[in-house]
Design a protein around this motif. Structure first.
Motif, PDB file in Angstrom:
ATOM      1  N   LEU A  89       0.869  -1.175   0.000  1.00 40.84           N
ATOM      2  CA  LEU A  89       0.000   0.000   0.000  1.00 40.84           C
ATOM      3  C   LEU A  89       0.903   1.222   0.000  1.00 40.84           C
ATOM      4  N   GLN A  90       0.684   2.149  -0.921  1.00 44.34           N
ATOM      5  CA  GLN A  90       1.527   3.340  -0.962  1.00 44.34           C
ATOM      6  C   GLN A  90       0.676   4.555  -0.658  1.00 44.34           C
ATOM      7  N   LEU A  91       1.032   5.273   0.372  1.00 43.73           N
ATOM      8  CA  LEU A  91       0.193   6.362   0.867  1.00 43.73           C
ATOM      9  C   LEU A  91       1.024   7.613   1.103  1.00 43.73           C
ATOM     10  N   VAL A  92       0.397   8.749   0.891  1.00 41.77           N
ATOM     11  CA  VAL A  92       1.099  10.025   1.025  1.00 41.77           C
ATOM     12  C   VAL A  92       0.323  10.948   1.958  1.00 41.77           C
ATOM     13  N   GLU A 127       3.853   1.535   2.584  1.00 43.56           N
ATOM     14  CA  GLU A 127       4.910   2.524   2.355  1.00 43.56           C
ATOM     15  C   GLU A 127       4.277   3.893   2.458  1.00 43.56           C
ATOM     16  N   MET A 128       4.922   4.751   3.245  1.00 42.99           N
ATOM     17  CA  MET A 128       4.302   6.037   3.553  1.00 42.99           C
ATOM     18  C   MET A 128       5.276   7.170   3.280  1.00 42.99           C
ATOM     19  N   MET A 154      -6.551   9.242  -2.447  1.00 36.70           N
ATOM     20  CA  MET A 154      -5.738   8.962  -1.270  1.00 36.70           C
ATOM     21  C   MET A 154      -4.530   8.090  -1.623  1.00 36.70           C
ATOM     22  N   ARG A 155      -4.767   7.137  -2.486  1.00 37.39           N
ATOM     23  CA  ARG A 155      -3.652   6.248  -2.808  1.00 37.39           C
ATOM     24  C   ARG A 155      -2.888   6.809  -3.989  1.00 37.39           C
ATOM     25  N   LYS A 156      -1.670   7.243  -3.743  1.00 37.63           N
ATOM     26  CA  LYS A 156      -0.874   7.810  -4.819  1.00 37.63           C
ATOM     27  C   LYS A 156       0.382   6.987  -4.978  1.00 37.63           C
ATOM     28  N   GLU A 157       0.994   7.165  -6.118  1.00 31.08           N
ATOM     29  CA  GLU A 157       2.247   6.446  -6.344  1.00 31.08           C
ATOM     30  C   GLU A 157       3.362   7.184  -5.640  1.00 31.08           C
ATOM     31  N   LEU A 158       3.944   6.566  -4.678  1.00 27.97           N
ATOM     32  CA  LEU A 158       5.056   7.193  -3.982  1.00 27.97           C
ATOM     33  C   LEU A 158       6.187   7.485  -4.944  1.00 27.97           C
ATOM     34  N   ILE A 197       6.866  10.851  -6.208  1.00 25.09           N
ATOM     35  CA  ILE A 197       7.107  11.940  -5.265  1.00 25.09           C
ATOM     36  C   ILE A 197       8.528  11.950  -4.704  1.00 25.09           C
ATOM     37  N   PHE A 200      12.424   5.717   7.734  1.00 29.43           N
ATOM     38  CA  PHE A 200      12.013   5.083   8.995  1.00 29.43           C
ATOM     39  C   PHE A 200      11.302   3.770   8.704  1.00 29.43           C
TER      40      PHE A 200
END
Ligand code: SF4
Lengths: 266, 100
Positions: A6-9, A35-36, B1-5, B8, B15
């Motif tokens: 899960l990729q979240l921002v 992954e945040m 809400m769910r974006k491709e990291l 970015i 962490f």
């Protein structure tokens, strides 16, 4: 079920270079890597809400998949807002997020939503429920079920409910996201433990947030309709923790055994 | 809400919060949004033909709950029902935050 990522921002990458972190949640025995990307500076709990919304939506999707695999169908639809007359417990961070959302609305709409918040509070005051709610907020060891039923019977609609649909759907609180039923929609008009069949979720992010945020801020849960009043009374908090620190705190609460089968015997 | 990291930031993970094993949940029996808040509910399954267990549940201020054909005694406060094992304590109840 295949391993998921899960990729979240949370935060605006145009404003700061976000830092990336990771946690592995084991839900129902299945690992999910989250992954945040989060702001590097000190933040409030409200600033990490996008992460928790994403995790909640994932958890709910999992619950729905399992319900469907068991031959059950979710009855919740736009146009059915029965559960939006329930007492919706939120954390102070969610209150701040909702207040900010309203503040960013165009004026006529903002005024209308504020008017509905005032009307809802007045209705609760008129029937004496605010005193009961305040007492329940002080003593969380007491059951909230009776209070919840009395609240529901007053028929006080959520200020965001429009045409029996949520007008802030992407931004709705975690407890709203988690509330899905497979019992007939008609049963939601007079809910009881025996007539409402919930979608079982592999985790309860709303509760993890409430536990962590309540302890951090020294502010108990509140009904959604208190949100604007609370933020007027306490307009800001100085951020004192980093996003990784807050997320570690919240995710550690996912391990709470409160909702396991404790007490059940076969 | 769910974006491709990946669009970015990338680079080293700054962490790592490790692995969190989430215990099985008993969300099924919750029927109000606020019901999921306190974490104080306990569910004790009992044999429907055991009238003594049912009576003991009600006498202990528990609620008889039927779920998927099984009967449970639900108590909303630890120890409220004599049908519950005494080990059911409010160890992880919401903090009494006003006392901080
Ligand atoms: S926020 Fe939306 S989903 Fe939640 S109670 Fe209000 S209208 Fe319903």
């Amino acid at each position: 079920m295949s391993e998921a990522t899960l990729q979240l921002v949370a935060g605006d990458p145009a404003r700061h270079a976000l830092v990336v972190g990771r946690v592995v949640l084991v839900l129902g025995g299945e690992p999910v890597t989250v992954e945040m990307a989060v702001p590097p500076d000190l933040v409030g709990f409200e600033d990490i809400l996008p992460i928790l919304r994403g995790v909640t939506d994932f958890v709910v999707d999992r619950g729905v998949e399992e319900a469907q695999a068991a031959g059950r169908t979710v009855s919740c639809r736009a146009g059915c807002g029965a559960c939006c007359r329930q007492l919706v417990p939120i954390s102070q961070a969610e209150a701040r997020a909702l207040a900010a959302l309203i503040a960013a609305m165009p004026k006529p709409r903002r005024d209308e939503i504020r008017r509905r918040f005032d009307a809802a509070l007045q209705a609760l005051q008129a029937c004496g429920l605010t005193a009961e709610i305040d007492a329940a907020r002080q003593d969380v060891s007491e059951s909230t079920v009776d209070l919840g039923m009395r609240y529901f019977r007053q028929g006080v609609a959520c200020p965001f409910l429009e045409d029996e649909a949520c007008s802030i759907h992407p931004d709705r609180p975690l407890s709203c996201r988690q509330y899905l039923v497979t019992s007939p929609a008609a049963n939601c008009a007079s809910p009881t433990a025996n007539t409402i069949e919930m979608v079982a979720l592999p985790a309860r992010p709303s509760r993890a947030l409430l536990l962590a945020d309540s302890e951090d801020a020294g502010v108990s849960w509140m009904p959604l309709v208190y949100a604007l009043r609370y933020v007027e009374q306490v307009p800001s908090r100085v951020p004192a923790r980093t996003a990784p620190d807050i997320l570690r705190d919240v995710f550690s609460r996912f391990q709470s055994a409160d909702h396991t089968d404790r007490g059940r015997s076969e | 809400m769910r974006k491709e990291l990946g669009l970015i930031v990338m680079g080293a993970v700054a962490f790592d919060l490790g692995t969190v094993v989430v215990p099985a949940q008993a969300a099924d029996a919750i029927f109000l949004k606020i019901d999921g808040l306190s974490g104080e509910s306990n569910y004790h399954k009992f044999n429907p033909s055991d009238a003594k267990a049912a009576n003991s549940c009600v006498a202990g201020k528990g609620t008889l709950v039927e779920y998927k054909g099984d009967k449970y005694c639900r108590t909303d406060k630890a120890g409220a029902s004599t049908a519950l094992p005494s080990s059911a304590g409010p160890a992880t109840a919401l903090p009494q935050t006003q006392r901080r």
